[in-house]
Design a protein around this motif. Structure first.
Motif, short mmCIF file in Angstrom:
data_model
loop_
_atom_site.label_atom_id
_atom_site.label_comp_id
_atom_site.label_asym_id
_atom_site.label_seq_id
_atom_site.Cartn_x
_atom_site.Cartn_y
_atom_site.Cartn_z
N UNK A 43 65.40 77.91 49.22
CA UNK A 43 66.14 76.91 48.45
C UNK A 43 67.49 76.60 49.09
N UNK A 44 68.15 77.63 49.63
CA UNK A 44 69.43 77.41 50.32
C UNK A 44 69.23 76.54 51.55
N UNK A 45 68.19 76.82 52.32
CA UNK A 45 67.89 76.03 53.52
C UNK A 45 67.61 74.57 53.15
N UNK A 46 66.79 74.37 52.11
CA UNK A 46 66.46 73.01 51.70
C UNK A 46 67.70 72.28 51.18
N UNK A 47 68.57 72.98 50.47
CA UNK A 47 69.81 72.36 50.00
C UNK A 47 70.70 71.98 51.16
N UNK A 48 70.74 72.82 52.17
CA UNK A 48 71.53 72.51 53.36
C UNK A 48 70.98 71.26 54.06
N UNK A 49 69.66 71.15 54.11
CA UNK A 49 69.03 69.98 54.75
C UNK A 49 69.38 68.70 54.00
N UNK A 50 69.54 68.80 52.68
CA UNK A 50 69.89 67.64 51.86
C UNK A 50 71.40 67.47 51.75
N UNK A 51 72.14 68.30 52.47
CA UNK A 51 73.61 68.29 52.48
C UNK A 51 74.21 68.49 51.09
N UNK A 52 73.59 69.37 50.32
CA UNK A 52 74.11 69.76 49.01
C UNK A 52 74.74 71.13 49.17
N UNK A 53 75.99 71.15 49.61
CA UNK A 53 76.66 72.39 49.97
C UNK A 53 76.87 73.34 48.79
N UNK A 54 77.22 72.80 47.64
CA UNK A 54 77.45 73.66 46.47
C UNK A 54 76.18 74.40 46.09
N UNK A 55 75.06 73.66 46.02
CA UNK A 55 73.78 74.30 45.72
C UNK A 55 73.45 75.35 46.76
N UNK A 56 73.69 75.04 48.02
CA UNK A 56 73.39 75.97 49.10
C UNK A 56 74.14 77.28 48.90
N UNK A 57 75.42 77.22 48.59
CA UNK A 57 76.22 78.43 48.39
C UNK A 57 75.75 79.22 47.17
N UNK A 58 75.35 78.53 46.11
CA UNK A 58 74.83 79.22 44.92
C UNK A 58 73.56 79.97 45.27
N UNK A 59 72.66 79.32 46.01
CA UNK A 59 71.40 79.97 46.39
C UNK A 59 71.63 81.14 47.35
N UNK A 60 72.60 80.99 48.24
CA UNK A 60 72.93 82.11 49.14
C UNK A 60 73.45 83.29 48.33
N UNK A 61 74.32 83.02 47.36
CA UNK A 61 74.85 84.09 46.51
C UNK A 61 73.73 84.78 45.73
N UNK A 62 72.78 83.98 45.23
CA UNK A 62 71.66 84.57 44.49
C UNK A 62 70.75 85.35 45.42
#
Length: 101
Positions: A43-62
């Motif tokens: 999910x973090x990788x996919x968020x990064x691909x969509x340039x959704x940085x906040x989501x990416x950081x949340x998924x990395x934290x999880x």
């Protein structure tokens, strides 16, 4: 297609986290931690691909929270609360993503 796989990952993880509320064998919790780590990594990788940085950081934290390598001991009660909050958050994100389409 990516959105559909994202939703499947979120729903599966939500079900697994809610099953953690039931008294299961310890091996089940280890599998859930590993699947949570992998799922949140995807999910973090996919968020990064969509340039959704906040989501990416949340998924990395999880992913870090659920990773199975260096266990974070919070106690059963706190883990139950975390499982419910994360499951509800994932399910809400699936519902809000469907409304945005």
């Amino acid at each position: 297609m990516m959105q559909q796989s994202e939703n499947i990952i979120k729903i599966v993880l939500s079900i697994l986290f809610l099953l953690c509320l039931v008294n299961m064998p310890y091996g089940f919790y280890q599998i859930v931690r590993f699947l949570g780590f992998v799922g949140f990594g995807i999910l973090a990788y996919q968020s990064n691909q969509k340039e959704k940085q906040t989501e990416m950081f949340v998924y990395i934290a999880l992913a870090i929270l659920f990773q199975p390598f260096f266990k974070i001991y919070l106690g059963r009660t706190i883990w139950n609360v975390v499982d419910v909050v994360v499951a509800v958050g994932l399910l809400l994100s699936v519902l809000t993503n469907k409304k945005e389409k």
